[in-house]
Design a protein around this motif. Structure first.
Motif, mmCIF file in Angstrom:
data_model
loop_
_atom_site.group_PDB
_atom_site.id
_atom_site.type_symbol
_atom_site.label_atom_id
_atom_site.label_comp_id
_atom_site.label_asym_id
_atom_site.label_seq_id
_atom_site.Cartn_x
_atom_site.Cartn_y
_atom_site.Cartn_z
ATOM 1 N N PHE A 483 50.764 -3.001 104.977
ATOM 2 C CA PHE A 483 49.419 -2.411 105.006
ATOM 3 C C PHE A 483 49.327 -1.347 103.912
ATOM 4 O O PHE A 483 50.348 -0.848 103.441
ATOM 5 N N VAL A 484 48.100 -1.042 103.518
ATOM 6 C CA VAL A 484 47.882 -0.094 102.421
ATOM 7 C C VAL A 484 47.231 1.155 102.983
ATOM 8 O O VAL A 484 46.306 1.073 103.793
ATOM 9 N N LEU A 485 47.735 2.297 102.552
ATOM 10 C CA LEU A 485 47.136 3.571 102.945
ATOM 11 C C LEU A 485 46.431 4.162 101.738
ATOM 12 O O LEU A 485 47.017 4.259 100.663
ATOM 13 N N GLN A 486 45.171 4.531 101.927
ATOM 14 C CA GLN A 486 44.465 5.272 100.863
ATOM 15 C C GLN A 486 44.211 6.660 101.391
ATOM 16 O O GLN A 486 43.427 6.848 102.318
ATOM 17 N N ILE A 487 44.867 7.621 100.775
ATOM 18 C CA ILE A 487 44.784 8.987 101.280
ATOM 19 C C ILE A 487 43.682 9.713 100.525
ATOM 20 O O ILE A 487 43.720 9.828 99.299
ATOM 21 N N GLY A 488 42.702 10.140 101.263
ATOM 22 C CA GLY A 488 41.579 10.833 100.630
ATOM 23 C C GLY A 488 41.668 12.314 100.860
ATOM 24 O O GLY A 488 42.762 12.874 100.929
ATOM 25 N N VAL A 489 40.525 12.957 100.985
ATOM 26 C CA VAL A 489 40.521 14.416 101.137
ATOM 27 C C VAL A 489 40.902 14.816 102.557
ATOM 28 O O VAL A 489 41.808 15.601 102.764
ATOM 29 N N ASP A 490 40.200 14.279 103.540
ATOM 30 C CA ASP A 490 40.652 14.593 104.899
ATOM 31 C C ASP A 490 40.709 13.365 105.809
ATOM 32 O O ASP A 490 40.764 13.508 107.021
ATOM 33 N N THR A 491 40.681 12.199 105.234
ATOM 34 C CA THR A 491 40.875 11.000 106.047
ATOM 35 C C THR A 491 41.833 10.053 105.316
ATOM 36 O O THR A 491 41.992 10.129 104.106
ATOM 37 N N ILE A 492 42.417 9.189 106.092
ATOM 38 C CA ILE A 492 43.278 8.161 105.515
ATOM 39 C C ILE A 492 42.647 6.822 105.854
ATOM 40 O O ILE A 492 42.295 6.553 107.010
ATOM 41 N N LYS A 493 42.484 6.017 104.847
ATOM 42 C CA LYS A 493 41.916 4.700 105.077
ATOM 43 C C LYS A 493 43.075 3.706 105.057
ATOM 44 O O LYS A 493 43.887 3.714 104.138
ATOM 45 N N VAL A 494 43.122 2.881 106.097
ATOM 46 C CA VAL A 494 44.213 1.927 106.187
ATOM 47 C C VAL A 494 43.634 0.526 106.076
ATOM 48 O O VAL A 494 42.640 0.205 106.747
ATOM 49 N N ILE A 495 44.215 -0.276 105.258
ATOM 50 C CA ILE A 495 43.783 -1.659 105.131
ATOM 51 C C ILE A 495 44.977 -2.529 105.492
ATOM 52 O O ILE A 495 46.033 -2.450 104.850
ATOM 53 N N THR A 496 44.828 -3.322 106.540
ATOM 54 C CA THR A 496 45.959 -4.157 106.951
ATOM 55 C C THR A 496 45.955 -5.447 106.140
ATOM 56 O O THR A 496 45.042 -5.715 105.358
ATOM 57 N N ARG A 497 46.982 -6.236 106.393
ATOM 58 C CA ARG A 497 47.123 -7.460 105.601
ATOM 59 C C ARG A 497 45.983 -8.436 105.871
ATOM 60 O O ARG A 497 45.562 -9.175 105.002
ATOM 61 N N GLU A 498 45.485 -8.385 107.092
ATOM 62 C CA GLU A 498 44.405 -9.309 107.422
ATOM 63 C C GLU A 498 43.072 -8.829 106.866
ATOM 64 O O GLU A 498 42.077 -9.534 106.969
#
Lengths: 639, 208
Positions: A483-498
């Protein structure tokens, strides 16, 4: 040779032709004739004056005179001036003047001759040359004295020359004017009265800070006596204003609040390395340090102003030389302006070894942000067409003609303050650090499955991304989860393989739960892969099992597999907190009679109880290898 | 009129302080070099521009003095259009160092030409200006060459009018800011003898 022939030379009788005209004939029948017009011959007097004007009197005189007397010279000079001043008065003027002066001289000569000849009123006597009686010894002495004094003068002169020569050869850069020239090339200088003033402020680079940075350039007054250690001493000194003396820097710290509650903890620490600048430092270093002081002061002043003016929900605290603000609950950002004037020599040594927990990156980006602000103040977008107003962005210039709404216009005027930007960067910084810690913690503690994190090298101060890969040892290529983590200013966006997207907050626990859930899912997908590989059939899968004990976070997932000949069924349940469990359906043959109605032995298992398999007893290092053995055993025991 | 609008108009810069001069083509590089040194952002290359100007006029028996409107649009940024009204030039006395003229600038959309035509304005003349732009604070310096358009309406087919560049130093200001003129004079002194920026009486040029 034959006797010479007499040749008569005389002027032509013909006159010179002035012009030739073509005129119509008098008779008027369109015929033309050519008329010549002659120059009228000069009369005798005209000819004479013309010739006289050609005579160069001065030339003749000087040639004939040979050595003219001083009087004569003077006279000719006077004449010359007269002649040059009025050259065109009258052609005979110079001749008359010459004759007049000659006449005067002759008259004087005549008078002298008369006096000499007739000694009635005056007698010419021979002038007595008074013979001074000279004593040779006295003369010698006076000559000697004169020579001595001359020699002394020459000697002292040569001494001085030698000294200056030696000085310039040993220290080529100590000339005040040369140094001033170098200074002038690097700094802004101007002359005001007798003093030379320089400017070290950032005003020319776009700063609007009120405090100026005027310094004064003076000539160093080094006495020749103390020339023992002035090998690197310059002949130029700069005097910076007293409030820019010393060393200053901005210190940014991110603290978790329980650790240090006292606000005054930052009023303090001066690293011993950054002591006062030595007073005899080279001017370039001195000016650079002073400029840095000014810059740090400007950063702090800007931040403090923004902190007071900002209308955010969390108030910022400005205490003395410190700005404190809350980034996340429990996390504080403190920005401190440290400035040692360098005057208090008896400075107490730092109480504790200076903690190097301040954030270099944020300190650097503060400097960068202020420079960007400066840059923006000076660099206006160019106007197109060129008659348009300057200092206005293209978007704003087009605002009227594209009929922008009030909201759009207001959006355009909004600009982020320095403080907001640094808080954002801090938040990102904290969040990234926490994420790293979480992932690293998992990666270090987990052996089955394993976690690997790949941080992207392309990031900026507000965004970073990371891909986490979950693998089982020995089965890396066959089954993996990422899975991919995109770390922003105060949230983390996670994108899984699906392709599912989750938004996580700054709380560390959320990410931990998510990773645990992903791990539990990974075990199921490993089982699924292994089953396919070994010819087992997948009867059902579920990512969210509704039965069984409740997980502390997330949901358990499950898979039910049947052996290739459908006589054994295993069920696997994997939960984030409960871990992986394998259940084997026990056959009803054990302890009960064979049901004779059943035509095929495979039906015997229908409705059998499931019993948990204690997988810790199996050989193998990972769950995947244990499962593989179990499946292999089940198939084999059946044959 | 709306009081807010009145307030805004009072603050709007409506006067242009202007000095003009000219150089021949050969000395362009020297002047550009000097200007880069004197003006802001000397680290960047000089900004180029390329504009097309159309002058519209309304001639009518009822109007004694024809009204001129100048429509200018950038050929580099085709969406930027600009309408400008330039008033009479005040020469002023010797104490004032620059020309002053009233100016009204409006950014417009690209159909301003159509709008003017429908109002009854007619195209008087048009030309293309190419050159360099500098600024020092609020002072704007342009070094530009004027081109005649061989075909009306075609900005491709152009021919230079002369072998010289027009140099203009201008500042837009509100009324009564005469210190601007002083600054401009000081700046123009710095440019001597490369270019002589002066108050040029346009009426006299028209008589010639």
């Amino acid at each position: 040779m034959a006797a010479g022939v007499n040749v008569c030379v005389e002027a032509l009788i013909e006159n010179k032709i002035q012009e030739v005209r073509v005129v119509e004939k008098q008779e008027g029948n369109n015929e033309q004739e050519i008329q010549e017009i002659y120059v009228q011959p000069l009369s005798l007097s005209e000819n004479l004056s013309k010739l006289a004007s050609k005579i160069d009197f001065y030339k003749d005189e000087s040639d004939e005179k040979g050595k003219p007397t001083s009087e004569g010279e003077k006279e000719t000079e006077e004449d010359k001036t007269v002649a040059t001043f009025q050259p065109s008065l009258w052609p005979w003027d110079s001749v008359r003047n010459k004759l007049k002066s000659a006449h005067t001289e002759i008259s004087v000569l005549l008078d002298v001759l008369n006096i000499a000849k007739e000694p009635r009123y005056m007698v010419l006597d021979q002038v007595q040359q008074t013979q001074t009686e000279s004593k040779p010894t006295l003369q010698l002495l006076s000559k000697k004295r004169a020579l001595m004094s001359a020699a002394n003068l020459l000697m002292s002169g040569s001494e001085r020359l030698r000294k200056s020569q030696a000085e310039t050869s040993s220290k080529p850069k100590t000339d005040f004017h040369i140094e001033l020239l170098i200074l002038r090339q690097k700094w802004r200088l101007k002359k005001a009265g007798n003093t030379i003033l320089g400017d070290l402020s950032y005003k020319s680079a776009g700063s609007r800070y009120w405090q100026g940075g005027t310094f004064e350039v003076i000539k160093a007054s080094s006495l020749p006596g103390e020339s023992t250690d002035n090998t690197n001493k310059s002949s130029l000194e700069v005097v910076v204003p007293s409030d820019l003396e010393g060393v200053a820097y901005i210190q940014v710290e991110i603290k978790s609040v329980p650790d240090s509650m006292d606000l005054m903890s930052a009023m303090l620490k001066m690293p011993s390395g950054l002591g006062p600048v030595p007073t005899e430092a080279y001017w370039q270093q001195k000016l650079e340090v002073a400029q840095n002081v000014l810059f740090c002061k400007e950063i702090f002043a800007q931040l403090a102003r923004e902190a007071v003016q900002s209308k955010s929900s969390i108030p910022h605290i400005v205490v003395g030389n410190q700005i404190i603000t809350n980034v996340f609950p429990g996390i504080q950002l403190s920005i401190v302006l440290c400035h040692s004037s360098g005057k208090d020599k008896d400075k107490k040594p730092p109480l504790s070894p200076h903690k190097l927990d301040h954030n270099h990156v944020l300190e650097h980006s503060l400097h960068q942000l202020l420079r960007e602000l400066h840059h923006k103040n000076v660099h206006f977008p160019p106007p197109h067409p060129v008659t348009a107003m300057i200092g206005v962005s293209k978007k704003r210039r087009l605002a009227g003609s594209t009929a922008m709404s009030k909201r759009e216009l207001l959006e355009m005027t909004e600009s982020e303050s320095l403080l907001d930007q640094i808080i954002k960067q801090t938040k990102h910084n904290v969040l990234r650090l926490r994420t790293m810690q979480t992932i690293d913690g998992f990666a270090a503690n987990l052996s089955d499955p394993q976690l690997a994190a790949h941080w992207s090298c392309i990031n900026n101060s507000l965004e970073a991304s990371c891909r986490v890969i979950i693998t089982s040892q020995g089965y890396d290529l066959r089954a993996w989860h990422s899975f991919v983590l995109q770390i922003g200013v105060d949230t983390i966006k996670v994108i899984t393989r699906e392709g599912k997207v989750f938004i996580l907050s700054y709380e560390q626990q959320e990410l931990q739960d998510f990773i645990m859930w992903q791990i539990s899912q990974h075990q199921i997908s490993v089982s699924q892969n292994l089953a396919r590989l070994m010819g087992w059939n997948i009867l059902s899968t579920s990512t969210a099992v509704g039965v069984g004990e409740l997980e502390s976070s997330g949901t358990a997932s499950s898979i039910v597999l049947a052996s290739p000949n459908h006589d054994r069924i295993i069920a696997i349940k994997s939960g984030p907190s409960s871990g992986v469990k394998i259940y084997l359906q026990s056959s009803q043959t054990n302890g009960s009679k064979i049901r004779s109605i059943l035509k095929d032995s495979k039906w015997q298992h229908v409705g059998g109880e499931f019993q948990e398999v204690d997988i810790s007893k199996f050989d193998g290092r990972t769950f995947a290898s244990k499962l593989e053995i179990l499946m292999a055993v089940l198939v084999k025991s059946n044959r | 009129m709306d009081s807010q609008l009145q307030q805004a108009l009072k603050l709007a810069p409506l006067h242009e302080y202007l000095l003009q001069g000219s150089i021949i083509d050969n000395s362009l590089d020297v002047l550009i070099h000097r200007l880069r040194g004197l003006c802001d952002n000397s680290e960047n290359l000089p900004e180029k521009f390329q504009d097309h100007e159309m002058v519209f006029t309304m001639k009518n028996t009822s109007i004694p003095q024809p009204v001129y409107f100048r429509v200018r649009h950038s050929l580099m940024h085709p969406e930027c259009w600009h309408l400008r009204y330039v008033g009479q030039i005040e020469m002023g006395d010797k104490n004032r160092h620059t020309l002053v003229r009233s100016c009204i600038d409006v950014s417009t959309s690209d159909n301003v030409v159509q709008f003017l035509n429908e109002m009854g304005f007619r195209l008087d003349h048009e030309f293309v200006v190419k050159g360099y732009y500098f600024h020092k604070g609020r002072m704007k310096v342009t070094v530009s060459k004027l081109f005649r358009m061989l075909q009306p309406g075609s900005t491709e087919n152009i021919e230079s009018i002369s072998n010289s560049y027009l140099v203009e130093l201008s500042v837009m200001a509100t009324t009564g800011q005469d210190s601007v003129a002083e600054d401009m004079k000081n700046f123009s002194e710095q440019l001597k003898p490369l270019v002589q920026l002066e108050k040029i009486d346009h009426r006299r040029l028209q008589v010639m």
